[in-house]
Design an enzyme around this catalytic site. Structure first.
Site, PDB file in Angstrom:
ATOM      1  N   LYS A   1      41.441  39.328  43.224  1.00 20.83           N
ATOM      2  CA  LYS A   1      41.297  39.593  41.791  1.00 20.83           C
ATOM      3  C   LYS A   1      41.984  38.535  40.933  1.00 20.83           C
ATOM      4  O   LYS A   1      41.727  38.447  39.740  1.00 20.83           O
ATOM      5  CB  LYS A   1      41.808  40.985  41.449  1.00 20.83           C
ATOM      6  CG  LYS A   1      40.925  42.078  42.032  1.00 20.83           C
ATOM      7  CD  LYS A   1      41.260  43.436  41.460  1.00 20.83           C
ATOM      8  CE  LYS A   1      40.297  44.499  41.957  1.00 20.83           C
ATOM      9  NZ  LYS A   1      40.587  44.895  43.349  1.00 20.83           N
TER      10      LYS A   1
HETATM   11  C1  LIG Z   1      39.645  45.531  44.071  1.00 20.45           C
HETATM   12  C2  LIG Z   1      39.714  45.374  45.542  1.00 20.45           C
HETATM   13  C3  LIG Z   1      38.611  45.646  46.348  1.00 20.45           C
HETATM   14  C4  LIG Z   1      37.316  46.178  45.781  1.00 20.45           C
HETATM   15  O1  LIG Z   1      36.661  45.229  44.992  1.00 20.45           O
HETATM   16  P1  LIG Z   1      35.492  45.680  44.000  1.00 20.45           P
HETATM   17  O2  LIG Z   1      35.103  44.465  43.264  1.00 20.45           O
HETATM   18  O3  LIG Z   1      36.065  46.749  43.111  1.00 20.45           O
HETATM   19  O4  LIG Z   1      34.408  46.234  44.857  1.00 20.45           O
HETATM   20  C5  LIG Z   1      38.718  45.397  47.704  1.00 20.45           C
HETATM   21  N1  LIG Z   1      39.864  44.955  48.246  1.00 20.45           N
HETATM   22  C6  LIG Z   1      40.951  44.695  47.507  1.00 20.45           C
HETATM   23  C7  LIG Z   1      42.196  44.232  48.170  1.00 20.45           C
HETATM   24  C8  LIG Z   1      40.921  44.886  46.126  1.00 20.45           C
HETATM   25  O5  LIG Z   1      41.987  44.644  45.392  1.00 20.45           O
END
Ligand SMILES: *Cc1c(COP(=O)(O)O)cnc(C)c1O
Length: 432
Positions: free
Chosen positions: A107
């Protein structure tokens, strides 16, 4: 490039407005009017480009002229100033490590890009923007880090009390300055609901300038395409493109991969890897989309019962169920299966997964077992140390702790406790 609302009831907007608004006034999600087609020559010669050049080429058509190219190039370079290595786990399975950014999760890419775009857009304005965001774990830290000290932007983060890991909680509650954390007595879905209600509240929005930094924001969603291209650049067997498995919660990450695919990135197949929150897995079987309450699991960043980006996935396939099924499969795994695979891969392949990557790995393996002529990549979406409290009892060993985390563990959490009522959030926003 213009963006329309998936609810088709709002005016089209450019990248700047889509970024500032977050969500369309009719509560739909913004979606690009045209999907750009990448030059085949670029794809065929991708190894000749730097990752900054690749990222710039990918994002420029979506931004258009609302950010000058030189400025955009700077934003892109800052966004991706860490590594995205593709690591071989065995003959058929590779890990795309997306955890080398400042908060150790994928993210960071979206949050860094969005914060810099928004910082650019508000530079000459005298109004203060409030970024309002709900997190199931990793969003909060990435957004807090990305926006920390950005002039003209305050950040308010809602997170479900007791449902995020210790490292995650510290990442979003220890920065201070323009970052504030609300600890909600409820689930992630409650947090998301409260945020959605704030955006829909006309009275509130007359008084405050609110925007979202959830994955629904185009400035977070679109740059997530970058590392799918970086993965392909590192993929040796260009005649047999990879199957890509994505640990999924709100489905923003996989939706960015699907968008990259639609613009011309070679991918054999996508696998949406889910924990017990299996709304999309069931949808692909039955054709019926039935949102549920989220269930708490070991891979908590994927505990989403009504994935926001589902509408974008439909849009990408012109709402044709069969076309989507040809490109994407989905499997769901229990916590026990996640633990077993994490332990097995650690013992037999000498590779340490985090619980989210473990779901991605096992889903990829399941697909490859049925399609043995393929090989694939799973996205390792977070560093295992973020979930050391889960991982260590499974592997009966310590997870090595990077310095950034050691520094964090010495800090004191500062949050504001709140019940899961929208009125409480509203009052807080109006009085602080
Ligand atoms: C946010 C997150 C996900 C899921 O991602 P999305 O885009 O919401 O599907 C998976 N793994 C980790 C470690 C995350 O932080």
């Amino acid at each position: 490039m213009l963006y329309f609302s998936t609810d088709n009831n709002s005016p089209k907007v450019d990248f700047k407005e889509a970024t500032i608004k977050g969500q369309a006034p009719d509560k739909g999600l913004y979606f690009p009017e045209k999907i750009p087609a990448l030059d085949k020559n670029f794809i065929d010669h991708i190894h000749q480009y730097s990752k900054e050049e690749i990222a710039f080429k990918v994002i420029q058509p979506y931004v258009g002229d609302v950010i000058p190219n030189a400025e955009l190039a700077r934003i892109v370079a800052e966004t991706i100033n860490f590594d995205f290595p593709l690591i071989k786990v065995d003959e058929a399975i590779f890990s795309l490590e997306l955890f080398h950014g400042p908060t150790l999760a994928f993210k960071d890419v979206g949050a860094r890009f969005m914060s810099r775009c928004l910082g650019y857009f508000v530079k000459d304005s005298n109004k203060k923007i409030i970024v309002l965001v709900a997190t199931s774990g990793d969003t909060g830290g990435a957004v807090a880090n990305g926006f920390y000290n950005v002039d003209g932007v305050d950040v308010v983060i809602l997170y479900p009390s007791g449902k995020v890991s210790k490292v995650q909680e510290l990442q979003l509650t220890t920065l201070g300055k323009n970052i504030r954390a609300l600890e909600i007595d409820g689930t992630f879905d409650d947090c998301q609901q409260m945020v959605k209600q704030a955006f829909a509240d006309e009275v509130l929005n007359k008084k405050l300038f609110l925007t979202s930094a959830n994955s629904i924001n185009v400035a977070r969603w679109l740059p997530q395409q970058f590392y799918y291209f970086f993965a392909y650049q590192q993929w040796k067997d260009k005649n047999n493109p990879p199957v890509i498995s994505v640990p999924s919660g709100n489905f923003g990450n996989i939706c960015a991969g699907l968008l990259a695919f639609r613009t011309g990135l070679p991918v054999s197949h996508f696998v949406a890897a889910c924990n017990a929150n299996n709304v999309i897995t069931e949808y692909l079987q039955s054709g019926d989309y039935v949102p549920k309450k989220s269930i708490a699991t070991l891979s908590n960043a994927m505990d989403v019962g009504n994935p926001s980006n589902f509408v974008r996935i439909l849009e990408l396939f012109d709402k044709e169920f069969q076309s989507l099924k040809n490109v994407m499969s989905s499997y769901s795994f229990s916590d026990d299966e996640t633990k077993n695979i994490l332990k097995e891969v650690y013992q037999n392949k000498n590779y340490l997964l985090d619980p989210h990557g473990a779901v991605g790995y096992v889903a990829l393996k399941k697909y490859l077992d049925q399609h043995p002529h393929h090989r694939g990549i799973f996205l390792e979406t977070a560093h295992p140390v973020k979930f050391y409290d889960v991982v260590e009892p499974i592997i009966h060993a310590k997870v090595p702790v990077p310095d950034v985390v050691n520094n964090l563990l010495a800090l004191k959490k500062e949050s504001i406790k709140m019940n899961a009522e929208y009125e409480s959030l509203k009052e807080y926003l109006l009085t602080h």
